[in-house]
Scaffold this active site. Structure first.
Site, PDB file in Angstrom:
ATOM      1  N   GLU A 258      -7.865  -8.015   0.498  1.00 55.24           N
ATOM      2  CA  GLU A 258      -7.245  -6.462   1.421  1.00 55.24           C
ATOM      3  C   GLU A 258      -8.559  -6.323   1.478  1.00 55.24           C
ATOM      4  O   GLU A 258      -9.836  -6.724   1.737  1.00 55.24           O
ATOM      5  CB  GLU A 258      -7.180  -6.537   0.152  1.00 55.24           C
ATOM      6  CG  GLU A 258      -4.969  -6.481  -0.543  1.00 55.24           C
ATOM      7  CD  GLU A 258      -4.475  -5.905   0.069  1.00 55.24           C
ATOM      8  OE1 GLU A 258      -5.223  -4.885   1.103  1.00 55.24           O
ATOM      9  OE2 GLU A 258      -3.423  -5.797   0.259  1.00 55.24           O
TER      10      GLU A 258
ATOM     11  N   ARG B  21      -3.160   1.664 -10.363  1.00 54.19           N
ATOM     12  CA  ARG B  21      -4.455   2.030 -10.316  1.00 54.19           C
ATOM     13  C   ARG B  21      -3.389   1.903  -8.325  1.00 54.19           C
ATOM     14  O   ARG B  21      -3.137   2.333  -7.774  1.00 54.19           O
ATOM     15  CB  ARG B  21      -4.537  -0.004 -10.457  1.00 54.19           C
ATOM     16  CG  ARG B  21      -3.786  -0.663  -9.492  1.00 54.19           C
ATOM     17  CD  ARG B  21      -4.463  -2.305  -8.793  1.00 54.19           C
ATOM     18  NE  ARG B  21      -3.509  -2.986  -8.634  1.00 54.19           N
ATOM     19  CZ  ARG B  21      -3.338  -3.239  -7.391  1.00 54.19           C
ATOM     20  NH1 ARG B  21      -4.026  -2.093  -6.083  1.00 54.19           N
ATOM     21  NH2 ARG B  21      -2.937  -3.954  -6.531  1.00 54.19           N
TER      22      ARG B  21
ATOM     23  N   ASN C  70      -4.584   1.751  -4.538  1.00 54.61           N
ATOM     24  CA  ASN C  70      -4.178   0.373  -3.775  1.00 54.61           C
ATOM     25  C   ASN C  70      -5.229   0.750  -2.800  1.00 54.61           C
ATOM     26  O   ASN C  70      -6.249   1.730  -2.365  1.00 54.61           O
ATOM     27  CB  ASN C  70      -3.179   0.232  -4.339  1.00 54.61           C
ATOM     28  CG  ASN C  70      -2.732  -0.725  -3.262  1.00 54.61           C
ATOM     29  OD1 ASN C  70      -3.418  -2.100  -3.488  1.00 54.61           O
ATOM     30  ND2 ASN C  70      -1.443  -1.054  -2.593  1.00 54.61           N
TER      31      ASN C  70
ATOM     32  N   ASN D  94       0.560   1.482   0.417  1.00 50.70           N
ATOM     33  CA  ASN D  94      -0.008   0.796   1.296  1.00 50.70           C
ATOM     34  C   ASN D  94      -0.367   1.140   2.257  1.00 50.70           C
ATOM     35  O   ASN D  94      -1.568   2.412   2.936  1.00 50.70           O
ATOM     36  CB  ASN D  94       0.713  -0.298   1.067  1.00 50.70           C
ATOM     37  CG  ASN D  94       0.262  -1.853   0.366  1.00 50.70           C
ATOM     38  OD1 ASN D  94      -1.395  -1.345   0.722  1.00 50.70           O
ATOM     39  ND2 ASN D  94       1.329  -2.427   0.290  1.00 50.70           N
TER      40      ASN D  94
ATOM     41  N   ASP E 291       2.641  -4.456   4.591  1.00 53.99           N
ATOM     42  CA  ASP E 291       1.306  -4.109   4.115  1.00 53.99           C
ATOM     43  C   ASP E 291       0.218  -3.006   4.314  1.00 53.99           C
ATOM     44  O   ASP E 291       1.182  -2.468   4.648  1.00 53.99           O
ATOM     45  CB  ASP E 291       1.269  -5.545   2.910  1.00 53.99           C
ATOM     46  CG  ASP E 291      -0.388  -5.856   2.179  1.00 53.99           C
ATOM     47  OD1 ASP E 291      -0.858  -4.169   1.846  1.00 53.99           O
ATOM     48  OD2 ASP E 291      -0.272  -6.285   1.517  1.00 53.99           O
TER      49      ASP E 291
HETATM   50 CA    CA Z   1      -2.099  -3.987   0.184  1.00 52.45          CA
END
Ligand code: CA
Length: 296
Positions: free
Chosen positions: A19, A103, A105, A152, A202
């Site tokens: 990521e 959490r 991101n 995201n 995403d």
């Molecule tokens: Ca992501």
């Protein structure tokens, strides 16, 4: 526009949840992370070295810090990180952040160098528990959005007047009026609707023409969109299903780096996409823009 070349594998990294790709223009390095592997990587395209750092908990995103080193959004909150020594310095707990429930991101810096990062629930439930947080250069923290599902991709328009934001389960990109002087946002509206059969939106990044690139989780691709019309302009296919983040890098910002994930795939699925978790690159025929560093 020039046509894209084929994507190439950069690193057969086998990350669980690769990521957070971001180009560090000052150091000419690509940073990226393995959220579930607790790792922050610094990749040097000139040498091929991919330097790992273990940050001791899940890490949601990484951004360069103007004063040196990096900033992270860790499970517990914002932190400074020195990739050379591996030292992690956790900042005070952000307001309304409960690590027992959520959490951190994805996140990025706005054009003025404030660090925005959002959260997501550890366990899927009926109510969206995530927030979008903002860490200002003076260290103050602000809750900017509530009721977020999976925070995201986040990006800002070239004129610094609009923020584009992806809450993945909503399958869309929303825009906000953004005030570069204060960091305030308002006037939320949907500008891109993602068809459910092309994957889940995403990570995202903007190119020099103001178009938005979106990594498509379970969509085997990265896509390019016009946020002014909502139109999909381009799709670049990858040999992995779970494409997670995208960032322009290289000396000319003409290389699009892409991270991917292995997490959740069955043995059979992994056999069909052995490069899952790898880092990829492609030259899409358009340049990116510099990612702002955190100014605090
Ligand atoms: Ca992501």
């Amino acid at each position: 526009m020039a046509t894209a070349g084929d994507p190439q594998l950069v690193l057969d990294a086998r990350a669980q949840l690769g990521e957070g790709a971001i180009w560090n223009d000052a150091r000419q390095r690509l940073h990226w992370i393995d959220i579930n592997g607790w790792r922050v990587f610094t990749y040097d395209p000139a040498t091929g070295e991919n330097h790992p750092g273990n940050v001791g908990q899940t890490v949601g995103t990484v951004v360069p810090r103007a004063g040196g080193g990096l900033m992270l959004a860790l499970h517990e909150g914002f932190a400074r990180f020195d990739p050379d020594t591996g030292r992690v310095t956790l900042l005070p707990r952000p307001p309304e952040h409960d690590p027992a429930l959520v959490r951190f991101n994805d996140g990025k810096c706005d054009p003025a160098g404030r660090f925005w990062a959002g959260t997501m629930a550890l366990v899927k439930g009926p109510k969206p528990l995530g927030r979008l947080h903002r860490l200002d250069a003076d260290g103050t923290m602000h809750v900017m959005l509530r009721d977020v599902g999976t925070s995201n991709g986040i990006a800002w328009s070239l004129d610094r007047r609009t923020m584009y934001y992806i809450d993945t389960p909503l399958l869309r990109v929303d825009a906000f009026d953004y005030d570069d002087a204060t960091g305030a946002i308002g006037n939320r509206r949907t500008v891109i609707t993602i068809p459910p059969d092309i994957g889940r939106p995403d990570g995202s990044t903007l190119d020099a023409e103001g178009m938005l690139w979106i990594a498509m989780y379970n969509g085997w691709s990265v896509t390019r969109w016009n946020p002014l019309t909502g139109e999909r302009l381009q799709t670049i296919r990858l040999p992995v299903a779970r494409v997670t983040s995208c960032a322009f890098g290289g000396p000319d910002l003409d290389t699009l780096y892409l991270t991917s994930a292995r997490t959740g795939l069955t043995d059979e699925q992994l056999a069909a996409q052995p490069l899952a978790g790898g880092l990829f690159q492609v030259k899409p025929g358009v340049r990116g823009v510099r990612a702002p560093a955190y100014q605090g």
